[in-house]
Design a protein around this motif. Structure first.
Motif, PDB file in Angstrom:
ATOM      1  N   TYR A 186       5.029  -1.081  -1.325  1.00 25.03           N
ATOM      2  CA  TYR A 186       4.146  -1.393  -0.212  1.00 25.03           C
ATOM      3  C   TYR A 186       2.784  -0.829  -0.664  1.00 25.03           C
ATOM      4  O   TYR A 186       2.673   0.365  -0.918  1.00 25.03           O
TER       5      TYR A 186
ATOM      6  N   VAL B 270       8.060  -2.238   8.986  1.00 22.85           N
ATOM      7  CA  VAL B 270       7.428  -2.040   7.689  1.00 22.85           C
ATOM      8  C   VAL B 270       5.916  -2.253   7.789  1.00 22.85           C
ATOM      9  O   VAL B 270       5.135  -1.564   7.121  1.00 22.85           O
TER      10      VAL B 270
ATOM     11  N   PHE C 282      -1.550  -0.384  -0.828  1.00 20.91           N
ATOM     12  CA  PHE C 282      -2.715  -0.195   0.029  1.00 20.91           C
ATOM     13  C   PHE C 282      -3.963   0.006  -0.813  1.00 20.91           C
ATOM     14  O   PHE C 282      -3.912   0.504  -1.918  1.00 20.91           O
TER      15      PHE C 282
ATOM     16  N   PHE D  41      -9.464   4.197  -3.095  1.00 24.75           N
ATOM     17  CA  PHE D  41      -8.153   4.706  -3.473  1.00 24.75           C
ATOM     18  C   PHE D  41      -7.096   3.621  -3.322  1.00 24.75           C
ATOM     19  O   PHE D  41      -6.990   2.982  -2.269  1.00 24.75           O
TER      20      PHE D  41
ATOM     21  N   SER E 274       9.334   4.179   7.262  1.00 26.24           N
ATOM     22  CA  SER E 274       8.230   4.964   7.805  1.00 26.24           C
ATOM     23  C   SER E 274       8.293   6.402   7.327  1.00 26.24           C
ATOM     24  O   SER E 274       7.322   7.136   7.423  1.00 26.24           O
TER      25      SER E 274
ATOM     26  N   GLN F 113      -0.717   4.942   6.936  1.00 20.49           N
ATOM     27  CA  GLN F 113      -1.243   6.250   7.324  1.00 20.49           C
ATOM     28  C   GLN F 113      -2.697   6.094   7.754  1.00 20.49           C
ATOM     29  O   GLN F 113      -3.484   5.431   7.085  1.00 20.49           O
TER      30      GLN F 113
ATOM     31  N   PHE G  44      -6.140   8.221   8.825  1.00 17.88           N
ATOM     32  CA  PHE G  44      -6.705   9.509   8.471  1.00 17.88           C
ATOM     33  C   PHE G  44      -7.760   9.989   9.453  1.00 17.88           C
ATOM     34  O   PHE G  44      -8.512   9.192  10.039  1.00 17.88           O
TER      35      PHE G  44
ATOM     36  N   TYR H 279      -7.600   2.003   0.211  1.00 24.42           N
ATOM     37  CA  TYR H 279      -8.393   2.732   1.187  1.00 24.42           C
ATOM     38  C   TYR H 279      -9.790   2.948   0.621  1.00 24.42           C
ATOM     39  O   TYR H 279      -9.981   3.045  -0.599  1.00 24.42           O
TER      40      TYR H 279
ATOM     41  N   GLY I 228       6.796   3.149   0.330  1.00 22.92           N
ATOM     42  CA  GLY I 228       8.006   2.379   0.525  1.00 22.92           C
ATOM     43  C   GLY I 228       8.046   1.743   1.900  1.00 22.92           C
ATOM     44  O   GLY I 228       7.117   1.905   2.695  1.00 22.92           O
ATOM     45  N   TYR I 229       9.105   1.050   2.174  1.00 26.18           N
ATOM     46  CA  TYR I 229       9.192   0.300   3.419  1.00 26.18           C
ATOM     47  C   TYR I 229       9.568   1.165   4.606  1.00 26.18           C
ATOM     48  O   TYR I 229       9.304   0.809   5.744  1.00 26.18           O
TER      49      TYR I 229
ATOM     50  N   ILE J 174       3.435   8.207   0.835  1.00 27.92           N
ATOM     51  CA  ILE J 174       2.475   7.320   0.174  1.00 27.92           C
ATOM     52  C   ILE J 174       1.858   8.104  -0.969  1.00 27.92           C
ATOM     53  O   ILE J 174       1.408   9.236  -0.796  1.00 27.92           O
TER      54      ILE J 174
ATOM     55  N   ASN K   7       4.018   0.890   8.615  1.00 27.93           N
ATOM     56  CA  ASN K   7       4.097   2.030   7.706  1.00 27.93           C
ATOM     57  C   ASN K   7       2.757   2.234   7.019  1.00 27.93           C
ATOM     58  O   ASN K   7       2.599   2.006   5.826  1.00 27.93           O
TER      59      ASN K   7
ATOM     60  N   LYS L 233      -3.645  -4.099   3.012  1.00 30.45           N
ATOM     61  CA  LYS L 233      -2.298  -3.696   2.631  1.00 30.45           C
ATOM     62  C   LYS L 233      -1.509  -4.924   2.237  1.00 30.45           C
ATOM     63  O   LYS L 233      -1.797  -6.041   2.659  1.00 30.45           O
TER      64      LYS L 233
ATOM     65  N   PHE M   5       2.703  -5.991   1.837  1.00 34.30           N
ATOM     66  CA  PHE M   5       4.110  -5.615   1.816  1.00 34.30           C
ATOM     67  C   PHE M   5       5.022  -6.797   1.571  1.00 34.30           C
ATOM     68  O   PHE M   5       6.173  -6.615   1.190  1.00 34.30           O
TER      69      PHE M   5
ATOM     70  N   PHE N 266      -1.046   8.351  -3.761  1.00 32.92           N
ATOM     71  CA  PHE N 266      -2.408   7.884  -3.977  1.00 32.92           C
ATOM     72  C   PHE N 266      -2.807   7.992  -5.446  1.00 32.92           C
ATOM     73  O   PHE N 266      -2.417   8.923  -6.150  1.00 32.92           O
TER      74      PHE N 266
ATOM     75  N   LEU O 104      -8.487   2.278   5.945  1.00 33.77           N
ATOM     76  CA  LEU O 104      -7.662   1.253   5.319  1.00 33.77           C
ATOM     77  C   LEU O 104      -8.465  -0.034   5.144  1.00 33.77           C
ATOM     78  O   LEU O 104      -9.024  -0.566   6.103  1.00 33.77           O
TER      79      LEU O 104
ATOM     80  N   VAL P  69       3.231   5.837  12.185  1.00 31.61           N
ATOM     81  CA  VAL P  69       4.254   5.556  13.191  1.00 31.61           C
ATOM     82  C   VAL P  69       5.609   5.961  12.641  1.00 31.61           C
ATOM     83  O   VAL P  69       5.955   5.624  11.510  1.00 31.61           O
TER      84      VAL P  69
ATOM     85  N   LEU Q  12     -10.400   8.615   5.126  1.00 33.97           N
ATOM     86  CA  LEU Q  12     -10.070   7.361   4.467  1.00 33.97           C
ATOM     87  C   LEU Q  12      -9.877   6.247   5.496  1.00 33.97           C
ATOM     88  O   LEU Q  12      -9.240   6.457   6.519  1.00 33.97           O
TER      89      LEU Q  12
END
Lengths: 116, 114
Positions: free
Chosen positions: B32, A100, B34, B90, B98, A105, A107, B36, B95-96, B102, A103, B49, B51, B104, B46, A95, B44
């Motif tokens: 932030y 936050v 994650f 992974f 958008s 991704q 895939f 995956y 960061g915060y 990211i 944020n 996460k 934050f 990996f 998710l 997005v 991948l």
């Protein structure tokens, strides 16, 4: 709900041939779009990202290029493939300008490219 | 420099055993984080996460991860693995904004022993 499509799923191309991989996103507008490459047994390498139509940022110098002709369409291309271009290519979206917690991704299923 | 390290390339655990996958990060701002999962030949997905807030986060498929700022770690755990958990995992940091990229890690391949 949002979905992301990549095609083709698998591609075998001779060295020196052109390449076009396509990625489209549905169910959202103005997404950030990304192309990653994953070599065998390796992590993900960010190749390109785009924050809008015609806006492409390249992360690494290489034989590939990217274009974003429409808001939700992202294309990865090459004029002449090299053996080293073989790998698993992943498209992702996120997005743009979201909170936050947005944020993240998301895939696609990826394209397996073998250059012979 | 921003980076993610997954020190274990390949781990094998017995079905029903507990699992911990390690992840260490280096990030100049508030991270932030994650996890995956990637099944063979797939994209991948998710898992979870983090934050802000509670440093122990719950994800899908029974996974959880704990953020430890003092150790710059975000390890993934599952109390009892199933054969279907065999995949590549992974860890990633961003960061915060958008617009933040990211980053990996190189991944940890998990095999399950029957």
């Amino acid at each position: 709900s949002q979905t992301i499509h990549q095609w083709p799923a698998t591609l075998v191309q001779p060295v020196g041939s052109p390449l076009s991989l396509e990625c489209t996103v549905e169910g959202t507008s103005n997404p950030n779009l990304y192309w990653y490459r994953q070599a065998a047994g390796r992590g993900l390498q960010l190749l390109f990202y785009s924050v809008g139509i015609g806006q492409i940022s390249s992360e690494v110098p290489q034989n590939l290029s990217a274009s974003r002709p429409q808001d939700r369409q992202f294309i990865l291309s090459s004029k002449k493939l090299l053996l080293s271009d073989s790998g698993f290519y992943l498209c992702a979206w996120s997005v743009r300008g979201g909170t936050v917690s947005e944020n993240i991704q998301y895939f696609g299923a990826g394209t397996r490219l073998s250059v012979l | 420099a921003q980076s993610v390290t997954q020190p274990d390339i390949h781990i094998t655990v017995s079905e029903g055993a507990s699992l911990e996958l390690r992840c260490n990060y280096s990030y100049g701002a508030t991270p932030y984080l994650f996890w995956y999962v990637q099944s063979p030949g797939q994209g991948l997905q998710l898992l979870l996460k983090y934050f802000s807030g509670d440093t122990l986060v719950q994800g899908i498929k029974g996974f959880e991860a704990e953020f430890k700022r003092s150790q710059s770690s975000f390890n993934l755990r599952k109390p009892s693995v199933h054969w279907s958990d065999a995949a590549e995992y992974f860890c990633a940091v961003g960061g915060y904004s958008s617009a933040s990229k990211i980053i990996f890690g190189s991944g940890t391949r998990l095999s399950i022993r029957p």
